[in-house]
Write a protein that holds these residues in place. Sequence first.
Motif, short mmCIF file in Angstrom:
data_model
loop_
_atom_site.label_atom_id
_atom_site.label_comp_id
_atom_site.label_asym_id
_atom_site.label_seq_id
_atom_site.Cartn_x
_atom_site.Cartn_y
_atom_site.Cartn_z
N ILE A 50 0.83 -1.21 0.00
CA ILE A 50 0.00 0.00 0.00
C ILE A 50 0.86 1.26 0.00
O ILE A 50 0.61 2.22 -0.75
N ARG A 51 1.91 1.25 0.81
CA ARG A 51 2.79 2.42 0.86
C ARG A 51 3.55 2.61 -0.45
O ARG A 51 3.75 3.75 -0.89
N GLU A 52 3.98 1.52 -1.06
CA GLU A 52 4.66 1.62 -2.35
C GLU A 52 3.73 2.15 -3.44
O GLU A 52 4.19 2.78 -4.40
N ALA A 53 2.42 1.91 -3.27
CA ALA A 53 1.43 2.41 -4.24
C ALA A 53 1.06 3.87 -3.98
O ALA A 53 0.26 4.44 -4.73
N GLY A 54 1.62 4.45 -2.92
CA GLY A 54 1.35 5.85 -2.60
C GLY A 54 0.31 6.06 -1.52
O GLY A 54 -0.07 7.20 -1.23
N GLY A 55 -0.15 4.98 -0.92
CA GLY A 55 -1.15 5.10 0.13
C GLY A 55 -0.55 5.21 1.50
O GLY A 55 0.67 5.19 1.68
N ASP A 104 -2.91 0.67 -7.46
CA ASP A 104 -4.14 0.53 -6.68
C ASP A 104 -3.81 0.27 -5.21
O ASP A 104 -2.91 -0.52 -4.90
N LEU A 105 -4.55 0.93 -4.33
CA LEU A 105 -4.34 0.73 -2.90
C LEU A 105 -5.02 -0.55 -2.41
O LEU A 105 -4.54 -1.20 -1.49
#
Length: 390
Positions: free
Chosen positions: A216-221, A273-274
């Motif tokens: 999730i963090r790698e996806a920007g979340g 996608d988160l």
Amino acid sequence: MAFCSSPQLQKFLLNKIYCNYDCNRTTKRKIVVKGGEKRRFCCSAIAIDAPSSLASVGEIKWGSVKLKGAREEMEDDVVIIQSDGVDGFVYAAVFDGHAGFTSVKFLREELYKECVAALQGGKLLKGKDFKVIRKSLEEAFENADAKLIKCLEANGEEDESGSTATAVFVQDNMLFISHVGDSCVALSRSGKTEVLTNSHRPYGSKKASLEEIRRIREAGGWIVDGRICGDISVSRAFGDIRFKTKKNEMVEKGLQEGRWSEKFASRIQFNGDLVTACPDVFQIALGSDTEFILLASDGLWDYVKSSDAVNFIRNHLKQHGDIQMASEALAQLALNQRSQDNISIIIADLGRTDWQNLPTQKQNIAYELGQALATISVVSLGIWISTFLS
């Protein structure tokens, strides 16, 4: 825990169960479906109206139940499909919806079709190439999610619904699981509990949770109190377009609602996608010691330990041998444990166990006594500290 042996008492205790026994139907393709939109509130007559067990497939007997629980809406569903088109395998799935029923309704009809198509009518399940099977089920889940997203976006109104899905294909000696979300599959091998899936939740120190947090963090979340962007507590699900195709709109809406500042919003950069519908896929051999398979939503697992659930089912089957009644009793147990969620349960009795002649497991008296003494010690210490401070 042994369930009460009086049938009349069982009928009384199992009241207020929310289920759907009137949805069995047979088509020209010889598909028997358990599940559907029709739902009725079964009162004390549930044990009378319900079939003793769902239609058997060979030696396998199925039981299932849906329970509204303490929620205002029922957003769970269960499906069991027997079809010649899956090469002797039975399909069963539990769907746990959120923010509406749209996604669950879609998946109940479409996910099975996508799985059958990807598995070439079930032929791939007969093969021994697990990599091919896993790739096919991943493709089926991702295709179903893509179609669902188009459906949600085409509604013209704001539909942020989503759903987890845990689906199994079962035959006498083999089990395939395709799993997204926080439902769970467990089985009993000679009374020993085996948990076969991991919850996709972005909190905790388990390996599966840490992997979800990293993704999730790698996806920007970001994660707030175990929730993605402070919103949803499950990291893999179908639908949930605000975390997929509508991420920027989600950020703008949060800014308007004052959930974060303009400075914070300006720093957000999404790389993927988160929430994802990519499943974990497992293949499990069902040996002669495998007694039953238990598939249920988190409305059960968050309040009843897997080992307790398995022992409860075994004790119930030893007394009555009825898998449908065992399903209902287990749902009632979750309610008794003050479950605050919808509860959906599917149990497959593989038909290998002579329940009436199965020896009763002896309770660990030393363990129970130790637990009781520990509780008394903690309470006594608390009373002593309170008295000392006063």
